[in-house]
Design a protein around this motif. Structure first.
Motif, short mmCIF file in Angstrom:
data_model
loop_
_atom_site.label_atom_id
_atom_site.label_comp_id
_atom_site.label_asym_id
_atom_site.label_seq_id
_atom_site.Cartn_x
_atom_site.Cartn_y
_atom_site.Cartn_z
N THR A 53 0.78 4.25 -6.18
CA THR A 53 0.33 5.74 -6.70
C THR A 53 -0.88 5.47 -7.46
O THR A 53 -1.58 4.41 -7.76
CB THR A 53 1.48 6.22 -7.55
OG1 THR A 53 1.47 5.16 -8.76
CG2 THR A 53 2.74 6.17 -6.92
N ASP A 54 -1.51 6.53 -7.72
CA ASP A 54 -2.82 6.48 -8.85
C ASP A 54 -2.61 5.96 -9.79
O ASP A 54 -3.60 5.22 -10.23
CB ASP A 54 -3.08 7.98 -8.78
CG ASP A 54 -3.65 8.77 -7.67
OD1 ASP A 54 -4.04 7.95 -6.66
OD2 ASP A 54 -3.86 9.84 -7.51
N VAL A 55 -1.47 6.00 -10.42
CA VAL A 55 -1.34 5.30 -11.89
C VAL A 55 -1.19 3.88 -11.84
O VAL A 55 -1.63 3.05 -12.50
CB VAL A 55 -0.03 5.99 -12.45
CG1 VAL A 55 0.19 5.24 -13.85
CG2 VAL A 55 -0.37 7.52 -13.01
N LYS A 56 -0.52 3.48 -10.67
CA LYS A 56 -0.35 2.13 -10.38
C LYS A 56 -1.76 1.46 -10.08
O LYS A 56 -1.90 0.36 -10.37
CB LYS A 56 0.46 1.98 -9.28
CG LYS A 56 2.09 1.90 -9.64
CD LYS A 56 2.98 1.77 -8.38
CE LYS A 56 4.33 2.01 -9.04
NZ LYS A 56 5.46 1.60 -8.01
N ARG A 57 -2.67 2.26 -9.09
CA ARG A 57 -3.78 1.75 -8.97
C ARG A 57 -4.63 1.58 -10.16
O ARG A 57 -5.20 0.28 -10.22
CB ARG A 57 -4.45 2.73 -8.07
CG ARG A 57 -4.39 2.27 -6.57
CD ARG A 57 -5.23 3.03 -5.78
NE ARG A 57 -4.62 3.20 -4.21
CZ ARG A 57 -4.27 4.06 -3.64
NH1 ARG A 57 -4.48 5.60 -4.25
NH2 ARG A 57 -3.85 4.08 -2.42
N PHE A 58 -4.58 2.47 -11.08
CA PHE A 58 -5.33 2.50 -12.26
C PHE A 58 -5.02 1.31 -13.22
O PHE A 58 -5.65 0.59 -13.77
CB PHE A 58 -5.15 3.44 -13.12
CG PHE A 58 -5.82 3.78 -14.56
CD1 PHE A 58 -7.25 3.94 -14.35
CD2 PHE A 58 -5.20 3.53 -15.36
CE1 PHE A 58 -7.93 3.91 -15.69
CE2 PHE A 58 -6.02 3.57 -16.68
CZ PHE A 58 -7.22 3.80 -16.78
N ASN A 80 0.75 -1.18 0.17
CA ASN A 80 -0.05 -0.05 0.09
C ASN A 80 0.68 1.12 0.05
O ASN A 80 0.49 2.01 -0.48
CB ASN A 80 -0.92 -0.03 1.14
CG ASN A 80 -2.11 -0.74 0.79
OD1 ASN A 80 -2.37 -0.85 -0.32
ND2 ASN A 80 -2.93 -1.17 1.83
#
Length: 97
Positions: free
Chosen positions: A63-68, A59
């Motif tokens: 990052t947001d890009v990795k989550r996406f 966690n």
């Protein structure tokens, strides 16, 4: 494949299935092409599960890009059984047993 969360084998596996799928669509009379596509789809379901479970970052490194990217990989994995069913129907329409 956007953020290098998964190794190159993830991208190579999915893009090769895409290439076999295009070949299966173009060769309308070939049972071998559609069977290879169905088999490779089923194989990538297994490899996607392994890639997502092994390479999911902790966690504090998300990052947001990795989550996406991971979300799209999971969404792709969830759509693959539907794709397998549709490809199996195409196989049956072409005369497969």
């Amino acid at each position: 494949c956007m953020n290098y969360v998964f190794p190159a084998s993830y991208a190579w596996g999915n893009f090769s299935v895409l290439a076999v799928g295009i070949w299966a669509i173009v060769q309308r009379d070939s049972l071998d092409a559609i069977m290879m596509f169905l088999t490779s789809l089923l194989l990538t379901v297994l490899t996607d599960i392994i890639h997502i479970s092994v390479f999911y970052p902790p966690n504090n490194y998300l990052t947001d890009v990795k989550r996406f990217s991971i979300g799209m990989a999971i969404f792709s994995l969830l759509l693959k059984p539907v794709s397998c069913y549709l490809v199996y129907r195409m196989y049956r329409e072409r005369g497969g047993e």
